[in-house]
Every structure is written in structure tokens, then in C-alpha cells.
Design an enzyme around this catalytic site. Sequence first.
Site, short mmCIF file in Angstrom:
data_model
loop_
_atom_site.label_atom_id
_atom_site.label_comp_id
_atom_site.label_asym_id
_atom_site.label_seq_id
_atom_site.Cartn_x
_atom_site.Cartn_y
_atom_site.Cartn_z
N GLY A 148 4.03 4.52 -8.76
CA GLY A 148 5.40 4.18 -9.13
C GLY A 148 6.36 4.12 -7.96
O GLY A 148 7.49 3.64 -8.10
N VAL A 207 1.96 0.73 -11.48
CA VAL A 207 0.84 1.53 -11.00
C VAL A 207 0.76 1.58 -9.47
O VAL A 207 0.06 2.43 -8.92
CB VAL A 207 -0.48 0.97 -11.57
CG1 VAL A 207 -0.89 -0.33 -10.89
CG2 VAL A 207 -1.60 2.00 -11.50
N TYR A 208 1.48 0.73 -8.78
CA TYR A 208 1.38 0.71 -7.33
C TYR A 208 1.94 2.00 -6.72
O TYR A 208 3.11 2.32 -6.92
CB TYR A 208 2.12 -0.49 -6.74
CG TYR A 208 1.54 -1.85 -7.08
CD1 TYR A 208 0.24 -1.99 -7.56
CD2 TYR A 208 2.30 -3.00 -6.91
CE1 TYR A 208 -0.27 -3.23 -7.88
CE2 TYR A 208 1.79 -4.25 -7.22
CZ TYR A 208 0.50 -4.37 -7.70
OH TYR A 208 -0.01 -5.60 -8.01
N SER A 209 1.09 2.70 -6.02
CA SER A 209 1.47 3.94 -5.33
C SER A 209 2.18 4.91 -6.26
O SER A 209 3.20 5.50 -5.92
CB SER A 209 2.38 3.62 -4.13
OG SER A 209 1.76 2.69 -3.28
#
Length: 340
Positions: free
Chosen positions: A65, A61-63
Site C-alpha cells: 500500500g 498491493v504494491y509495496s
Amino acid sequence: MKFTRLGNSGLMVSRLCLGCMSYGDTTKGWHGDWLLGEEESRPFFRKALEAGINFFDTANVYSGGTSEEITGKLLGEMARRDEIVVATKAYFPWRQAPNAGGNSRKALMQAVDDSLTRLGMDYIDLYQIHRWDEATPIEETMEALHDIVKAGKARYIGASSMYAWQFAKAQETARANGWTAFIAMQNQLNLLYREEEREMLPLCEEEGVGVIPWSPLARGRLARPLGEETVRSETDSVGKMLYKEDEADNAVVSALADLAEKRGDTMASLALAWHYTHPAVTAPIIGATKPHHIEDAVAALDIALSDDEVALLEKSYRPKWPTGMGMPAPAMDQVSVLGE
């Protein structure tokens, strides 16, 4: 660099883990303006590797993907795959659609394949559930994780930010069925948030589970004196939700600043060194967007705090309502689609 085994497993990791949430595309996902793009991130991966760090943590979920993409690309260029330990996570929604998130069998099987594609790797060393999923039976989740390991897509599994009873239930479910159990717990722990000392840390120590704390510097609040602001502190909505300004927290920060001045160490180094006074802690997950961030973190490994110094840092702490572990997944309309 110092190394140790992650929990009771045979996996050797550095006693610092580079958190890769800071690296990604600012236009994607739900993280802030302090993020660094691929070329800006490159020196930090190089510096971490040169310092001996072999442990890297990210999440799908960070940025949107893009953190996984940058992490995989840069590590692929700079390191031998068999010498590094790469961790990622799944749970939060990645698309505005049913089944595109959570810890169901369907979601985890899709998420692990997507993460492998973005990382450009054949396997993940440590695959973690980002939060507890109230909507999915834990039996379904643990069997799916076991099958992911047996398929060779992950070497080990871990969990993040849940209540101790939930973690114990997951572990017992795995044991009772002969499935793969968690070797790591990634939870919130720092001088401003010590609620994990009540049950989770003793549980992990007893069970031989390695603890890899997130936000060991309380989103930067423990790295600078009171009143000093940064772009992240001013724009980080999650940090503002997790850490409220109050008299007790300010007293902790002030005590840390005073001790740092007295010892000639940085606040960040001392705040990280405090983690190693907990036997269950394996490797705090550090963020790095400035060169000295990694230098301060490495310096913490050689700091031995006395009992009196630990007491000084801890004495102003006041109990808090648990946060982080019960944080619900963002509403679908608040989450950017991966790849958009």
C-alpha cells in the site's frame, strides 16, 4: 507529449503512463529491492510531469500500500488534481483474512475506500480489477464496480490480465444490465510476449477499449543487451517467472540491440515505439528508477518504425504458453499485511 482518449471514453491521457510499482517501502508487500522510497521517488514524478505525462498507475498491493501513499502524496504536492489521471487496482489479498482480497462486492467496497485513504484523494480516475476472480460471479463484480462509479469514488473502470472470453463476458454483463463497462485493459504486451495479439488486442480495438500494456520492456530485458544485469534482473522473482531465457527470446533481444545501434536509438525507445504499431494500444506503462528511463520513453513517441524494421524485430518470436493473466493470487501466508 502526445495525448489521446482512453478507448471510446472522453478521458484524455498521455501516450505514456508512469507505473508507480517501483515506488514504495522495500520492507512491505511482495516487490523487490529495486524500489525507491518517497524522497528517492520525488524526482521521477517531477520529471514525468515536466515531460507532460498526466497518467499514473499503481495498485493497492504494491509495496503493502505504500506505493499508493507515495503516489498520492507526491502528486498532491506537484500537480493539479483535475489535470492528472490516477489509476489503481484491487484483487490480490491485502490481509491474512477471509474477504480481504478478490473481486467480491464486500472486498471491492473496502478496497476502494482504503485506496482513497492512502492516495489522499476524493476519487480515482480509473479503478481496475487486477485479475479475474474465479470465486466471484462476474455479475456481482460488475454491479459493485458500477456502484463505486455511481457513488463518485471512481470515474471509470478497467481490467487487467485475463482471457479475452472473460473480458468479453464482463463487458456483456455490464451492457445487459445497464451497468458501467470497462474502458481500459491493462495486459502484458511486449516483444517477448505477444500472445495478446491473438484475441485480446483485436477485441479491444473492435470494442473501443484502450490498451495500457504492463511490462512493455519485459521487466527490463528489452532495455539492455544480452548478458548485462541489474539489481532488479538479479532479484526480481516475478520477472524470472514471466521471462525464461531461451533461444527465440535471445534472438529478439539481439535483433533489437542491432537495430538500436544502427538507428542510434536506445533499445528501450525502440521497444516502446513498437507498441504504437498496434492501433489498440493507448499508453504503455513505463517504470522509471533512473532519469534516462523517462527520457528514453518520451523519445519513443517520435520514432516511426518501418514495416521492415517491425518485421525484423518480430521474426524470431515463438508462441508461448499464456502467462500473467492466469497468475493466481499469492497464498495468504506469502503476502504482507498492508500497513505492517
